[in-house]
Design an enzyme around this catalytic site. Sequence first.
Site: not given
Ligand code: UT7
Length: 328
Positions: A114, A255, A285
């Site tokens: 990125c 970004h 993104n």
């Molecule tokens: O370009 C730079 C690189 N990338 C980034 O900047 C991304 C950085 N990270 C993020 O933006 C966030 O961490 C995410 C948007 C990827 C995820 O958000 P989060 O609040 O960190 O969620 P998480 O991964 O901790 O997941 C929370 C819950 C989980 O369920 P449980 O274990 O709490 O039951 C996941 O299984 O959300 C669940 N989950 C989803 N649910 C519905 C993960 N992805 C999804 C989804 N839809 N797409």
Amino acid sequence: MTAIHILGFGAYTPERRMSNDELTRLVDTSDEWIVSRSGIRARHVLADGEQNSDAGTKAALQALEHANISPESITHVLTATCTPDYLCCPSTACIISSNLGIHGEMAFDISAACSGFIYGLDLAKGILSHSPDANILLVATEALTRRINWQDRGTSVLFGDGAGAMILGAGSSTGKAQLIDSKCRADGAQHLLLTVGGGSNHRYEPGDAVQPDFYIQMQGREVFKVAVRSLTAICREILSRNELEVGDIDLFIPHQANLRIIEAVGSRLAMPHDRIFVNVDEHGNTSAASIPLALREAWELGRIQPGMKVLLSTFGGGFTWGAALLQF
Ligand code: UT7
């Protein structure tokens, strides 16, 4: 010090728009989850047969027109991408050069995820410092949907395709803006937190199925924390070394990875909301393309006016990060 001029900039967004609702037919997710966790409502997807280099070429054509400069005058083509048409060679920069009829001095790809566009600005600055007659075409283009595993809901909802481009030169030409400063950083200690594979890590025989690491893999929560920390730090660093305060910045274009990251960085910097440009809702993104896409959109919307100082900052896989200051 050589003055670095931004002679023009352009962008390209693929026509096909994929809403969150459409995604819910491919992966177990919901519009509500995607919007609340990332601010993303849609992303754009390259058409079948449309290549990453085609998107980059379209963005470059708009930048050339904006700069009122012909492809024959371009001496260097730098292409920032982590989804090149060909993994090893030819470079996407060479394909874009061929599409545009450029026969210059150098054409090469920048692999900084990125951060590729800001890395490209810094490299352009270096090239122009020792070759002031150069005209540089910097393209940032991504076909991330080609590396999405649609079964992985942790990544598939976040990324989109798109391209941006900029023409840079030195000397007496005035251009649209000046690149006042750019600063890049890298730290590979946590490189496995965000990967797009398909390289020489695995030995492939003809007919083999791709390994899971062919697709984008990310430990989102960890990446999130490092992104907020690094983006905030690099913005403070570039402001301080230019003796500027946050209040001197007219528009901040971070970004576009996740609205929550943008808001967290904005609040740590005490940057007023109305000075932060956001279009992640419409594009998701788009990695290296995200900043030049946002820059062109901000300019088209009239959010950038002569006299303004614009701060750009980015963070990506590697990890890599960086910032740049533009004076319009
Ligand atoms: O370009 C730079 C690189 N990338 C980034 O900047 C991304 C950085 N990270 C993020 O933006 C966030 O961490 C995410 C948007 C990827 C995820 O958000 P989060 O609040 O960190 O969620 P998480 O991964 O901790 O997941 C929370 C819950 C989980 O369920 P449980 O274990 O709490 O039951 C996941 O299984 O959300 C669940 N989950 C989803 N649910 C519905 C993960 N992805 C999804 C989804 N839809 N797409």
